[in-house]
Design a protein around this motif. Structure first.
Motif, short mmCIF file in Angstrom:
data_model
loop_
_atom_site.label_atom_id
_atom_site.label_comp_id
_atom_site.label_asym_id
_atom_site.label_seq_id
_atom_site.Cartn_x
_atom_site.Cartn_y
_atom_site.Cartn_z
N MET A 158 -1.30 -0.25 20.10
CA MET A 158 -0.62 -1.06 19.09
C MET A 158 -1.54 -1.28 17.90
N LYS A 159 -1.01 -1.06 16.73
CA LYS A 159 -1.75 -1.38 15.51
C LYS A 159 -0.75 -1.84 14.46
N ILE A 160 -0.91 -3.09 14.01
CA ILE A 160 -0.02 -3.69 13.01
C ILE A 160 -0.87 -4.18 11.85
N ILE A 161 -0.48 -3.81 10.63
CA ILE A 161 -1.15 -4.31 9.43
C ILE A 161 -0.18 -5.22 8.68
N SER A 162 -0.68 -6.35 8.23
CA SER A 162 0.11 -7.31 7.45
C SER A 162 -0.58 -7.53 6.11
N LEU A 163 0.21 -7.57 5.03
CA LEU A 163 -0.37 -7.72 3.69
C LEU A 163 0.59 -8.42 2.75
N ASN A 164 0.11 -9.49 2.12
CA ASN A 164 0.82 -10.06 0.97
C ASN A 164 0.34 -9.28 -0.24
N VAL A 165 1.18 -8.34 -0.70
CA VAL A 165 0.76 -7.40 -1.74
C VAL A 165 0.90 -7.99 -3.14
N ARG A 166 1.68 -9.06 -3.25
CA ARG A 166 1.89 -9.74 -4.53
C ARG A 166 2.46 -8.79 -5.59
N GLY A 167 3.47 -8.03 -5.18
CA GLY A 167 4.17 -7.19 -6.14
C GLY A 167 3.97 -5.72 -5.93
N LEU A 168 5.09 -4.98 -5.84
CA LEU A 168 5.06 -3.51 -5.76
C LEU A 168 5.97 -2.94 -6.84
N GLY A 169 5.85 -3.45 -8.04
CA GLY A 169 6.72 -3.01 -9.13
C GLY A 169 6.25 -1.74 -9.79
N LYS A 170 6.99 -1.30 -10.80
CA LYS A 170 6.70 -0.04 -11.50
C LYS A 170 5.36 -0.10 -12.23
N LEU A 171 4.94 -1.30 -12.65
CA LEU A 171 3.72 -1.42 -13.43
C LEU A 171 2.49 -1.63 -12.54
N GLU A 172 2.68 -1.53 -11.22
CA GLU A 172 1.58 -1.83 -10.31
C GLU A 172 1.22 -0.60 -9.48
N LYS A 173 0.88 0.50 -10.19
CA LYS A 173 0.57 1.75 -9.49
C LYS A 173 -0.69 1.62 -8.65
N GLU A 174 -1.68 0.82 -9.15
CA GLU A 174 -2.91 0.64 -8.38
C GLU A 174 -2.60 0.04 -7.02
N LYS A 175 -1.72 -0.96 -6.98
CA LYS A 175 -1.34 -1.59 -5.71
C LYS A 175 -0.60 -0.60 -4.82
N PHE A 176 0.30 0.16 -5.42
CA PHE A 176 1.07 1.14 -4.66
C PHE A 176 0.12 2.15 -4.00
N ASN A 177 -0.83 2.67 -4.79
CA ASN A 177 -1.80 3.64 -4.25
C ASN A 177 -2.71 3.00 -3.20
N TRP A 178 -3.01 1.73 -3.40
CA TRP A 178 -3.84 1.01 -2.43
C TRP A 178 -3.13 0.91 -1.08
N VAL A 179 -1.85 0.54 -1.12
CA VAL A 179 -1.07 0.43 0.13
C VAL A 179 -0.98 1.80 0.80
N LYS A 180 -0.75 2.85 0.00
CA LYS A 180 -0.71 4.21 0.57
C LYS A 180 -2.02 4.55 1.27
N SER A 181 -3.14 4.20 0.62
CA SER A 181 -4.44 4.54 1.21
C SER A 181 -4.69 3.73 2.48
N LEU A 182 -4.22 2.48 2.53
CA LEU A 182 -4.34 1.68 3.75
C LEU A 182 -3.59 2.34 4.91
N ILE A 183 -2.37 2.78 4.63
CA ILE A 183 -1.55 3.41 5.67
C ILE A 183 -2.19 4.73 6.11
#
Length: 354
Positions: A1-26
């Motif tokens: 079992m492995k579960i990751i939880s994250l309050n990302v504080r927005g995954l909008g169009k202007l937040e590519k850095e966050k989107f790429n960060w979540v991808k890299s975490l996964i």
């Protein structure tokens, strides 16, 4: 079992850095389930989740945001967790099913707690009611927007009555909080002045007993004001990493000559299969020695900046930073973002490889 939880504080169009960060975490941690809070999205598409997850082997549910706040997403690997139903209320979203190779039904709840006192009371009451269902294994994760004791807040208000409501809920539901390894606080304000532990994992007693060596820890807080937190039963060894070839290696044209020279090295053996194997080894060695220094240097610089940021945030757990120290901390964060953008093309190609 492995579960990751994250309050990302927005995954909008202007937040590519966050989107790429979540991808890299996964990609790096390969979770069975990924729980996202504060997506701030009213709409989520299959294509968006596929980009995040890295392949088509996923299922998901989501709860849209209300205006510019909230929004919950749960993504999971159906080969690890077989879902039979969903659970949804105002401040949480969950799935009910079975872990592959395990008996019994489990519920995974992704929560984003309210701020208002009256809504908090309704939130704890809703969780208590949903847990009256005859299911043994519960995992509740996310941003509860509440602390359990005064030591979990620093430079921000602690309201004892709210903490009491939270602790009463945990006791009534017979839940166990999995201690978080790593940092003392999971949320740090943008100005670096306020710190609190809002994110955690709560599990039922039977769930705690059924998973051997269950533990939780914080991960690096890069693009959000919250740290990702991960719950796992044990480390998995997936074997050696395959060799990757990236487009930027060939931008200067020198790598082609290096590969040709390595391939043309004479291999003295009568076995054709060994010749082929050793030629590939020669090419791999050359690529590692000649083509990776720039990338490794970039990674080293990013790691150093990460360490600087982490060191400052660890100090935050023991005392307040001076103005000069806050400036140094914010300067390290700025430099990290600049270096991370240089690495963006490589990360994009890695995501496509997966």
């Amino acid at each position: 079992m492995k579960i990751i939880s994250l309050n990302v504080r927005g995954l909008g169009k202007l937040e590519k850095e966050k989107f790429n960060w979540v991808k890299s975490l996964i990609r790096f941690h390969n979770p069975d389930i990924f729980a996202i809070q504060e997506s701030k999205r009213k709409r989520v598409t299959d294509f968006m989740i596929e980009l995040l997850w890295g392949n088509k082997d996923f299922e998901y549910i989501f709860k849209p945001s209300v205006g510019q706040s909230g929004g919950l997403i749960l993504i999971w690997d159906p080969s690890r967790f077989c879902v039979s139903g969903a659970v949804e209320k105002d401040f949480f979203l969950g799935i009910r099913g079975r872990w592959v190779g395990k008996t019994g039904v489990s519920v995974i709840l992704n929560v984003y707690g309210p701020h208002n006192d009256h809504l908090k009371h309704n939130f704890w009451e809703s969780l208590e009611n949903i847990m009256q269902v005859d299911i043994d294994d519960w995992v509740i994760c996310g941003d509860f927007n509440e602390v359990r004791r005064r030591s979990e807040r620093q430079n921000c208000e602690f309201i004892e009555s709210r903490a009491k409501m939270f602790n009463d809920f945990i006791n009534k539901a017979n839940l166990i909080e999995i201690p978080l390894g790593g940092r003392k606080f999971t949320r740090i304000s943008d100005d670096g002045l306020k710190y609190s532990k809002l994110d955690r994992f709560l599990v039922s007693e039977t769930c705690y007993a059924s998973w051997e060596g269950i533990s939780a820890c914080t991960l690096d807080r890069d693009c959000s004001d919250h740290c990702p937190i991960v719950l796992k039963d044990s480390d998995n060894d997936f074997g050696p990493k395959p060799t990757r070839v990236f487009n930027n290696w060939f931008e200067d044209g020198k790598s082609i000559d290096l590969i040709k020279d390595a391939w043309n090295v004479t291999i003295r053996t009568p076995r054709v299969d060994c010749i082929f194997r050793d030629k590939l080894k020669n090419v791999k060695t050359v690529l590692k020695e000649k083509c990776n220094p720039k990338y490794n240097a970039l990674n080293a610089e990013i790691d150093l900046l990460h360490k600087e940021i982490s060191d400052w945030e660890n100090i935050i757990g023991t005392r307040d930073l001076t103005d000069a120290e806050i400036t140094s901390w914010l300067d390290s964060k700025k430099k990290w973002f600049q270096k991370d953008k240089e690495k963006a093309d490589i990360l994009k190609q890695k995501a496509r490889i997966k």
